[in-house]
Scaffold this motif. Structure first.
Motif, mmCIF file in Angstrom:
data_model
loop_
_atom_site.group_PDB
_atom_site.id
_atom_site.type_symbol
_atom_site.label_atom_id
_atom_site.label_comp_id
_atom_site.label_asym_id
_atom_site.label_seq_id
_atom_site.Cartn_x
_atom_site.Cartn_y
_atom_site.Cartn_z
ATOM 1 N N ARG A 83 -16.694 10.431 -37.067
ATOM 2 C CA ARG A 83 -15.655 10.980 -37.934
ATOM 3 C C ARG A 83 -15.475 12.464 -37.654
ATOM 4 N N ASP A 84 -14.271 12.929 -37.901
ATOM 5 C CA ASP A 84 -13.942 14.345 -37.803
ATOM 6 C C ASP A 84 -13.388 14.754 -39.167
ATOM 7 N N ASN A 85 -14.216 15.369 -39.980
ATOM 8 C CA ASN A 85 -13.794 15.706 -41.343
ATOM 9 C C ASN A 85 -12.709 16.779 -41.351
ATOM 10 N N ALA A 86 -12.661 17.607 -40.333
ATOM 11 C CA ALA A 86 -11.608 18.620 -40.256
ATOM 12 C C ALA A 86 -10.241 17.981 -40.017
ATOM 13 N N LYS A 87 -10.238 16.831 -39.369
ATOM 14 C CA LYS A 87 -8.993 16.128 -39.070
ATOM 15 C C LYS A 87 -8.775 14.925 -39.993
ATOM 16 N N ASN A 88 -9.701 14.706 -40.929
ATOM 17 C CA ASN A 88 -9.600 13.560 -41.851
ATOM 18 C C ASN A 88 -9.432 12.242 -41.091
ATOM 19 N N THR A 89 -10.195 12.094 -40.040
ATOM 20 C CA THR A 89 -10.021 10.928 -39.180
ATOM 21 C C THR A 89 -11.357 10.269 -38.860
ATOM 22 N N LEU A 90 -11.323 8.956 -38.876
ATOM 23 C CA LEU A 90 -12.460 8.103 -38.540
ATOM 24 C C LEU A 90 -12.166 7.434 -37.210
ATOM 25 N N TYR A 91 -13.214 7.217 -36.419
ATOM 26 C CA TYR A 91 -13.049 6.586 -35.104
ATOM 27 C C TYR A 91 -14.020 5.428 -34.932
ATOM 28 N N LEU A 92 -13.635 4.508 -34.060
ATOM 29 C CA LEU A 92 -14.550 3.480 -33.596
ATOM 30 C C LEU A 92 -14.347 3.335 -32.096
ATOM 31 N N GLN A 93 -15.321 3.795 -31.340
ATOM 32 C CA GLN A 93 -15.305 3.641 -29.887
ATOM 33 C C GLN A 93 -15.967 2.318 -29.546
ATOM 34 N N MET A 94 -15.236 1.460 -28.864
ATOM 35 C CA MET A 94 -15.726 0.125 -28.541
ATOM 36 C C MET A 94 -15.829 -0.015 -27.028
ATOM 37 N N LEU A 105 -11.961 0.284 -25.877
ATOM 38 C CA LEU A 105 -10.850 0.686 -26.738
ATOM 39 C C LEU A 105 -11.382 1.659 -27.777
ATOM 40 N N ARG A 106 -10.494 2.495 -28.299
ATOM 41 C CA ARG A 106 -10.862 3.361 -29.413
ATOM 42 C C ARG A 106 -9.870 3.185 -30.547
ATOM 43 N N LEU A 107 -10.420 2.925 -31.711
ATOM 44 C CA LEU A 107 -9.615 2.822 -32.926
ATOM 45 C C LEU A 107 -9.705 4.131 -33.699
ATOM 46 N N SER A 108 -8.606 4.484 -34.357
ATOM 47 C CA SER A 108 -8.578 5.656 -35.210
ATOM 48 C C SER A 108 -8.087 5.269 -36.595
ATOM 49 N N CYS A 109 -8.486 6.053 -37.575
ATOM 50 C CA CYS A 109 -8.090 5.800 -38.960
ATOM 51 C C CYS A 109 -7.871 7.159 -39.619
ATOM 52 N N ALA A 110 -6.625 7.502 -39.886
ATOM 53 C CA ALA A 110 -6.288 8.791 -40.478
ATOM 54 C C ALA A 110 -6.157 8.646 -41.987
#
Length: 121
Positions: free
Chosen positions: A72-83, A18-23
C-alpha cells in the motif's frame, strides 16, 4: 461516501504477472487495514491477502504465498496486489476491501467493484 476503485487485471498466460490497484477515497485510508479477496466461478469468495494500516504486517492465503505481494501507498491512498507466477487456478474476480486486519470477509465494510483475472494454460 467511501469508494474503492479497482484497476488492472485482464488475461495472462500461466507463469505471467499482473498488478492490481485499488484507489480509495472518502475515508482516511491510512487508518484502516486493507485486503484482497477473490471469487472463482461456482465457488465462494476466498481470502487472498491482507495488510495492516502501517504496512508492517501482512498475511497471505497458503495458495498464493510466495507468488503474490500485497502493498500500500498511504500517500496515494492506493492498495496493490502484485501477482507473479500466475496459475490457471488463480482465475477469478478479485476484490479489494477496507476494514479490519483479518482473513474474514465479514470484517471488511467497504468493497471495490471487482476486476477479472484470467490465467490461460
Amino acid at each position: 461516501q467511501v469508494q474503492l476503485v479497482q484497476s488492472g487485471g485482464g488475461l495472462v498466460q500461466a507463469g505471467g504477472s499482473l498488478r492490481l490497484s485499488c484507489a480509495a477515497s472518502g475515508r482516511t485510508f491510512s487508518r484502516y487495514a486493507m485486503g484482497w479477496f477473490r471469487q472463482a466461478p461456482g465457488k465462494e469468495r476466498e481470502f487472498v491477502a491482507t495488510i495492516d494500516w502501517s504496512a508492517v504486517s501482512t498475511a497471505y492465503a497458503d495458495s498464493v504465498k510466495g507468488r503474490f505481494t500485497i502493498s500500500r501507498d498511504n500517500a496515494k491512498n492506493t492498495l496493490y496486489l502484485q501477482m507473479n507466477s500466475l496459475k490457471p487456478e488463480d482465475t477469478a474476480i478479485y476484490y479489494c476491501a477496507s476494514g479490519a486486519y483479518s482473513r474474514n470477509d465479514y470484517t471488511y465494510d467497504y468493497w471495490g467493484q471487482g476486476t477479472q483475472v484470467t490465467v490461460s494454460s
